[in-house]
Design a protein around this motif. Structure first.
Motif, PDB file in Angstrom:
ATOM      1  N   ASP A   1       0.826  -1.198   0.000  1.00 44.73           N
ATOM      2  CA  ASP A   1       0.000   0.000   0.000  1.00 44.73           C
ATOM      3  C   ASP A   1       0.869   1.260   0.000  1.00 44.73           C
ATOM      4  OD1 ASP A   1      -1.919   1.938   0.359  1.00 44.73           O
ATOM      5  OD2 ASP A   1      -2.671   1.167   2.262  1.00 44.73           O
ATOM      6  N   LEU A   2       0.730   2.068  -1.059  1.00 44.60           N
ATOM      7  CA  LEU A   2       1.500   3.314  -1.155  1.00 44.60           C
ATOM      8  C   LEU A   2       0.778   4.503  -0.515  1.00 44.60           C
ATOM      9  CD1 LEU A   2       2.881   3.004  -4.809  1.00 44.60           C
ATOM     10  CD2 LEU A   2       4.183   2.862  -2.673  1.00 44.60           C
ATOM     11  N   SER A   3      -0.407   4.289   0.030  1.00 46.68           N
ATOM     12  CA  SER A   3      -1.133   5.383   0.698  1.00 46.68           C
ATOM     13  C   SER A   3      -0.250   5.986   1.776  1.00 46.68           C
ATOM     14  CB  SER A   3      -2.420   4.878   1.344  1.00 46.68           C
ATOM     15  OG  SER A   3      -3.277   4.361   0.373  1.00 46.68           O
ATOM     16  N   GLY A   4      -0.197   7.310   1.806  1.00 49.80           N
ATOM     17  CA  GLY A   4       0.626   7.992   2.797  1.00 49.80           C
ATOM     18  C   GLY A   4       1.996   8.379   2.268  1.00 49.80           C
ATOM     19  N   VAL A   5       2.359   7.883   1.078  1.00 47.69           N
ATOM     20  CA  VAL A   5       3.678   8.198   0.517  1.00 47.69           C
ATOM     21  C   VAL A   5       3.799   9.692   0.211  1.00 47.69           C
ATOM     22  CG1 VAL A   5       3.196   7.828  -1.951  1.00 47.69           C
ATOM     23  CG2 VAL A   5       5.460   7.276  -1.025  1.00 47.69           C
ATOM     24  N   GLY A   6       2.683  10.373   0.068  1.00 51.05           N
ATOM     25  CA  GLY A   6       2.691  11.815  -0.198  1.00 51.05           C
ATOM     26  C   GLY A   6       3.345  12.623   0.905  1.00 51.05           C
ATOM     27  N   ALA A   7       3.478  12.040   2.097  1.00 50.64           N
ATOM     28  CA  ALA A   7       4.139  12.724   3.214  1.00 50.64           C
ATOM     29  C   ALA A   7       5.648  12.824   2.989  1.00 50.64           C
ATOM     30  CB  ALA A   7       3.849  12.001   4.528  1.00 50.64           C
ATOM     31  N   LEU A   8       6.177  12.028   2.066  1.00 47.72           N
ATOM     32  CA  LEU A   8       7.605  12.097   1.732  1.00 47.72           C
ATOM     33  C   LEU A   8       7.764  13.164   0.644  1.00 47.72           C
ATOM     34  CD1 LEU A   8       8.388   8.257   1.567  1.00 47.72           C
ATOM     35  CD2 LEU A   8       8.585   9.790   3.535  1.00 47.72           C
ATOM     36  N   VAL A   9       7.557  14.416   1.032  1.00 45.83           N
ATOM     37  CA  VAL A   9       7.387  15.521   0.082  1.00 45.83           C
ATOM     38  C   VAL A   9       8.579  15.781  -0.828  1.00 45.83           C
ATOM     39  CG1 VAL A   9       5.623  16.679   1.447  1.00 45.83           C
ATOM     40  CG2 VAL A   9       8.040  17.188   1.869  1.00 45.83           C
ATOM     41  N   GLN A  10       9.787  15.395  -0.415  1.00 47.69           N
ATOM     42  CA  GLN A  10      10.981  15.630  -1.232  1.00 47.69           C
ATOM     43  C   GLN A  10      11.415  14.403  -2.026  1.00 47.69           C
ATOM     44  OE1 GLN A  10      12.573  18.627  -1.631  1.00 47.69           O
ATOM     45  NE2 GLN A  10      10.864  19.436  -0.461  1.00 47.69           N
ATOM     46  N   LEU A  11      10.635  13.313  -1.970  1.00 48.24           N
ATOM     47  CA  LEU A  11      11.046  12.062  -2.605  1.00 48.24           C
ATOM     48  C   LEU A  11      11.251  12.245  -4.110  1.00 48.24           C
ATOM     49  CD1 LEU A  11      11.654   9.147  -1.714  1.00 48.24           C
ATOM     50  CD2 LEU A  11       9.381   8.542  -2.539  1.00 48.24           C
ATOM     51  N   ARG A  12      12.461  11.894  -4.565  1.00 48.45           N
ATOM     52  CA  ARG A  12      12.815  12.000  -5.988  1.00 48.45           C
ATOM     53  C   ARG A  12      12.954  10.641  -6.643  1.00 48.45           C
ATOM     54  NH1 ARG A  12      16.770  16.761  -4.643  1.00 48.45           N
ATOM     55  NH2 ARG A  12      15.282  18.454  -4.922  1.00 48.45           N
ATOM     56  N   GLU A  13      13.386   9.630  -5.868  1.00 49.98           N
ATOM     57  CA  GLU A  13      13.623   8.309  -6.450  1.00 49.98           C
ATOM     58  C   GLU A  13      13.035   7.236  -5.540  1.00 49.98           C
ATOM     59  OE1 GLU A  13      17.778   7.726  -7.510  1.00 49.98           O
ATOM     60  OE2 GLU A  13      18.011   9.899  -7.830  1.00 49.98           O
ATOM     61  N   LEU A  14      12.214   6.379  -6.129  1.00 46.54           N
ATOM     62  CA  LEU A  14      11.600   5.277  -5.398  1.00 46.54           C
ATOM     63  C   LEU A  14      11.967   3.967  -6.086  1.00 46.54           C
ATOM     64  CD1 LEU A  14       9.641   4.132  -3.241  1.00 46.54           C
ATOM     65  CD2 LEU A  14       7.806   4.441  -4.925  1.00 46.54           C
ATOM     66  N   TYR A  15      12.702   3.125  -5.369  1.00 43.07           N
ATOM     67  CA  TYR A  15      13.106   1.818  -5.878  1.00 43.07           C
ATOM     68  C   TYR A  15      12.359   0.761  -5.061  1.00 43.07           C
ATOM     69  CZ  TYR A  15      16.692   4.667  -8.020  1.00 43.07           C
ATOM     70  OH  TYR A  15      17.335   5.644  -8.740  1.00 43.07           O
ATOM     71  N   ALA A  16      11.238   0.275  -5.615  1.00 44.49           N
ATOM     72  CA  ALA A  16      10.357  -0.622  -4.870  1.00 44.49           C
ATOM     73  C   ALA A  16      10.038  -1.886  -5.670  1.00 44.49           C
ATOM     74  CB  ALA A  16       9.072   0.118  -4.484  1.00 44.49           C
ATOM     75  N   ALA A  17      11.050  -2.448  -6.294  1.00 44.51           N
ATOM     76  CA  ALA A  17      10.859  -3.659  -7.096  1.00 44.51           C
ATOM     77  C   ALA A  17      10.575  -4.866  -6.203  1.00 44.51           C
ATOM     78  CB  ALA A  17      12.109  -3.921  -7.949  1.00 44.51           C
ATOM     79  N   PHE A  18       9.930  -5.853  -6.783  1.00 43.80           N
ATOM     80  CA  PHE A  18       9.656  -7.134  -6.122  1.00 43.80           C
ATOM     81  C   PHE A  18       8.873  -6.961  -4.819  1.00 43.80           C
ATOM     82  CE2 PHE A  18      13.390  -7.597  -8.780  1.00 43.80           C
ATOM     83  CZ  PHE A  18      13.009  -8.652  -9.588  1.00 43.80           C
ATOM     84  N   ASN A  19       7.740  -6.245  -4.938  1.00 40.33           N
ATOM     85  CA  ASN A  19       6.810  -6.072  -3.832  1.00 40.33           C
ATOM     86  C   ASN A  19       5.425  -6.462  -4.321  1.00 40.33           C
ATOM     87  OD1 ASN A  19       8.212  -4.944  -1.396  1.00 40.33           O
ATOM     88  ND2 ASN A  19       8.916  -3.440  -2.892  1.00 40.33           N
ATOM     89  N   ASP A  20       4.384  -6.003  -3.639  1.00 40.75           N
ATOM     90  CA  ASP A  20       3.011  -6.367  -3.991  1.00 40.75           C
ATOM     91  C   ASP A  20       2.125  -5.145  -4.227  1.00 40.75           C
ATOM     92  OD1 ASP A  20       3.320  -9.249  -3.757  1.00 40.75           O
ATOM     93  OD2 ASP A  20       3.568  -8.898  -1.611  1.00 40.75           O
ATOM     94  N   VAL A  21       2.708  -4.057  -4.722  1.00 41.76           N
ATOM     95  CA  VAL A  21       1.956  -2.825  -4.974  1.00 41.76           C
ATOM     96  C   VAL A  21       0.975  -3.051  -6.127  1.00 41.76           C
ATOM     97  CG1 VAL A  21       2.152  -0.435  -5.770  1.00 41.76           C
ATOM     98  CG2 VAL A  21       3.809  -1.348  -4.120  1.00 41.76           C
ATOM     99  N   THR A  22      -0.278  -2.643  -5.909  1.00 42.58           N
ATOM    100  CA  THR A  22      -1.280  -2.731  -6.967  1.00 42.58           C
ATOM    101  C   THR A  22      -1.728  -1.346  -7.428  1.00 42.58           C
ATOM    102  OG1 THR A  22      -3.045  -2.879  -5.309  1.00 42.58           O
ATOM    103  CG2 THR A  22      -2.203  -4.958  -6.199  1.00 42.58           C
ATOM    104  N   ASP A  23      -1.761  -0.374  -6.523  1.00 40.30           N
ATOM    105  CA  ASP A  23      -2.291   0.960  -6.806  1.00 40.30           C
ATOM    106  C   ASP A  23      -1.162   1.997  -6.760  1.00 40.30           C
ATOM    107  OD1 ASP A  23      -3.762   3.293  -7.053  1.00 40.30           O
ATOM    108  OD2 ASP A  23      -4.667   3.158  -5.065  1.00 40.30           O
TER     109      ASP A  23
END
Length: 186
Positions: free
Chosen positions: A99-121
């Motif tokens: 679940d990526l809900s709440g990721v918006g709180a990481l306001v300066q995030l430039r790079e997200l490396y989230a391979a091999f997980n279970d993200v659907t949305d």
């Protein structure tokens, strides 16, 4: 100056992790080899967000710009809370992220490396104006609107959705896959 702190925090089997013993600011300082956690810019740990308070790390280390949590247990981005205000790069591969809900709180995030997980949305990523790189290889993204949501990120220039259901869809899957894997045009 700004310090890089690599803290290997994990145990196996019956060996308790440092998190099991409580990751207080004193414990973090001991592991980092510095009393000045406020200047530490990079942290590498293995954690279980179902038990551990990741937002506490963010509060203790406000200068963190890079966080490597690969092979951790972090089912939801909400675990970060709002304490990681300067975080720019997050490695969270192989961490059971759903679940990526709440990721918006990481306001300066430039790079997200989230391979091999279970993200659907992927729609929560649309809140991140600074996001430039998204690697969601081998997740469970199947929504054909995913590229549209990610297109709302004005700085996004690199996207990988390889190995997701969306990249294997219908007869046009080859054309669609190559479109998703190439850098986005702004």
């Amino acid at each position: 100056g700004v310090q890089t702190c690599a803290l290997p925090i994990w145990g196996t089997g019956d060996h308790p992790t440092d998190w099991d013993r409580g990751l207080t600011e004193d414990r973090l300082a001991e592991l980092a080899g510095t009393d000045d956690l406020a200047t530490c810019s990079h942290l590498e740990i293995r954690a279980d967000a179902t038990r551990d308070d990741l937002s506490g790390v963010g509060r203790a280390m406000p200068a963190l710009t890079k966080l490597r949590l690969s092979s951790s247990v972090v089912p939801a981005a909400r675990a970060f809370g709002s304490a990681f205000q300067r975080l720019q790069v997050l490695w969270i591969a192989l961490s059971g992220l759903e679940d990526l809900s709440g990721v918006g709180a990481l306001v300066q995030l430039r790079e997200l490396y989230a391979a091999f997980n279970d993200v659907t949305d992927v729609s929560p990523l649309a809140e991140l104006d600074e996001l430039q790189v998204v690697d969601l290889e081998a997740n469970r993204v199947s929504d054909e609107d995913a590229p549209d949501y990610l297109g709302m990120c004005p700085a996004l220039n690199t996207l990988s959705l390889e190995g997701n259901p969306i990249s294997r869809r219908r007869d046009r899957s080859e054309e669609h896959t190559s479109e998703l894997q190439s850098p986005l045009q702004s």
